[in-house]
Scaffold this motif. Structure first.
Motif, short mmCIF file in Angstrom:
data_model
loop_
_atom_site.label_atom_id
_atom_site.label_comp_id
_atom_site.label_asym_id
_atom_site.label_seq_id
_atom_site.Cartn_x
_atom_site.Cartn_y
_atom_site.Cartn_z
N UNK A 148 0.80 -1.23 0.00
CA UNK A 148 0.00 0.00 0.00
C UNK A 148 0.84 1.29 0.00
N UNK A 149 2.12 1.15 0.25
CA UNK A 149 3.04 2.29 0.18
C UNK A 149 2.55 3.50 1.00
N UNK A 150 2.17 3.23 2.26
CA UNK A 150 1.71 4.32 3.12
C UNK A 150 2.93 5.16 3.52
N UNK A 151 2.86 6.42 3.20
CA UNK A 151 3.97 7.34 3.48
C UNK A 151 4.21 7.42 4.99
N UNK B 290 -4.59 8.53 5.20
CA UNK B 290 -4.57 8.21 3.76
C UNK B 290 -5.92 7.60 3.41
N UNK C 196 -8.34 5.99 0.35
CA UNK C 196 -8.41 5.50 -1.03
C UNK C 196 -9.84 5.06 -1.33
N UNK D 54 -12.12 3.11 -3.95
CA UNK D 54 -11.90 2.21 -5.05
C UNK D 54 -13.18 1.51 -5.46
N UNK E 182 -12.03 -3.16 -8.15
CA UNK E 182 -10.63 -3.54 -8.01
C UNK E 182 -9.60 -2.50 -8.40
N UNK F 58 -8.23 1.67 -7.66
CA UNK F 58 -8.35 2.92 -6.91
C UNK F 58 -8.82 4.01 -7.86
N UNK G 260 -7.48 9.20 -4.41
CA UNK G 260 -6.56 9.06 -3.28
C UNK G 260 -6.40 10.43 -2.62
N UNK H 231 2.29 15.65 -1.99
CA UNK H 231 2.49 14.67 -0.92
C UNK H 231 1.71 13.41 -1.27
N UNK H 232 2.40 12.31 -1.39
CA UNK H 232 1.73 11.07 -1.81
C UNK H 232 1.79 10.02 -0.71
N UNK H 233 0.72 9.28 -0.59
CA UNK H 233 0.69 8.14 0.33
C UNK H 233 -0.38 7.17 -0.16
N UNK H 234 -0.07 5.90 -0.14
CA UNK H 234 -1.07 4.91 -0.53
C UNK H 234 -1.12 4.67 -2.02
N UNK H 235 -2.04 3.81 -2.40
CA UNK H 235 -2.18 3.46 -3.82
C UNK H 235 -2.76 4.63 -4.59
N UNK H 236 -2.29 4.81 -5.78
CA UNK H 236 -2.74 5.91 -6.63
C UNK H 236 -3.83 5.43 -7.60
N UNK H 237 -4.61 6.36 -8.17
CA UNK H 237 -5.68 5.96 -9.09
C UNK H 237 -5.19 4.99 -10.17
N UNK H 238 -5.97 3.92 -10.36
CA UNK H 238 -5.60 2.90 -11.35
C UNK H 238 -4.93 1.70 -10.74
N UNK H 239 -4.37 1.87 -9.52
CA UNK H 239 -3.69 0.73 -8.88
C UNK H 239 -4.71 -0.18 -8.18
N UNK H 240 -4.29 -1.42 -7.97
CA UNK H 240 -5.21 -2.44 -7.42
C UNK H 240 -4.94 -2.70 -5.94
N UNK H 241 -5.97 -2.56 -5.11
CA UNK H 241 -5.77 -2.85 -3.68
C UNK H 241 -5.55 -4.35 -3.45
N UNK H 242 -4.50 -4.67 -2.71
CA UNK H 242 -4.19 -6.07 -2.43
C UNK H 242 -4.84 -6.49 -1.12
N UNK H 243 -5.04 -7.80 -0.96
CA UNK H 243 -5.62 -8.32 0.28
C UNK H 243 -4.62 -8.17 1.41
N UNK I 280 -10.75 -5.99 2.20
CA UNK I 280 -10.61 -5.42 0.85
C UNK I 280 -11.56 -6.13 -0.11
#
Lengths: 156, 59
Positions: free
Chosen positions: A75-78, A84, A86, A88, A91, A93, A96, B29-41, B59
């Motif tokens: 998830x790359x949480x800063x 944060x 999201x 979605x 499937x 996002x 954000x 400032x970025x954190x978390x999945x960005x638009x278009x990315x898929x949330x994983x379990x 999820x």
């Protein structure tokens, strides 16, 4: 889906609005949950129970805990993010939002909530879903009847 | 003459766009999945939801 490291600021306002949106959009299967990242899950659990009671956050928005400040790796949480969010659908996002400590304000809550319609199904999708569910219900009823008929036949 | 003027204008516009995109990217400032990315379990422990006390994936 929301990741937070602290229960502060307008987070309660955001979670209450998620709660209301989920209640309002049950037919659309809108779901929500919040994940609190912590190194001390027992202390966070106590805090979250008190918070949900005080702010009347219902089960529509489960408050959950992950015992890791960095959160689930994919998830790359800063490391500097306090909140944060999201949104979605299917499937992927769609939106954000990320905030450093103390940066999320009421206007941001409004901006996030304004994006919820983006992840709701349109009228056509809702109609399709209703038709699928009606067909499934009908199939189940038919199957039940067949089973009962088979049982009766067996008795005779 | 008019062709040179158009080429000049187009180049200036490209540079201006590039510069403005560069600034926006650096300050974001970025954190978390960005638009278009898929949330994983992933597993979390439910504290107040319908599955309180259990570890599960929402999820």
């Amino acid at each position: 889906m929301l990741f937070a490291r602290e229960v502060t600021g307008p987070l309660s306002s955001l979670l209450k609005q998620f709660d209301a949106s989920v209640a309002k959009n049950k037919d659309a299967d809108l779901k929500s949950f919040a994940v609190f990242l912590t190194e001390d899950s027992e202390a966070m659990e106590t805090k979250l129970k008190a918070f949900s009671e005080k702010e009347k956050i219902s089960e529509n928005v489960p408050l959950t805990v992950v015992e890791s400040l960095s959160g689930p790796e994919p998830y790359k949480i800063n490391k500097d993010a306090e909140v944060t969010v999201m949104l979605y659908n299917k499937g992927k996002v769609v939106s954000n939002f990320a905030f450093k400590a103390g940066e999320m304000k009421e206007k941001d809550v409004k901006a996030i909530v304004a994006q919820i319609p983006k992840i709701l199904p349109d009228e056509g999708e809702l109609k399709e879903k209703a038709e699928r569910e009606a067909k499934l219900k009908k199939d189940v009823e038919e199957l039940k009847k067949k089973l009962e008929a088979a049982k009766e036949k067996e008795k005779k | 003459m008019s062709t040179r003027w158009l080429v000049g204008l187009s180049l200036a516009a490209t540079l201006a766009c590039g510069a403005s995109f560069g600034r926006a990217g650096e300050g974001e400032f970025k954190s978390g999945l960005q638009p278009g990315e898929t949330p994983a379990a992933f597993q979390c422990r439910d504290i107040t939801g319908p599955n309180k006390g259990k570890s599960l994936c929402y999820v």
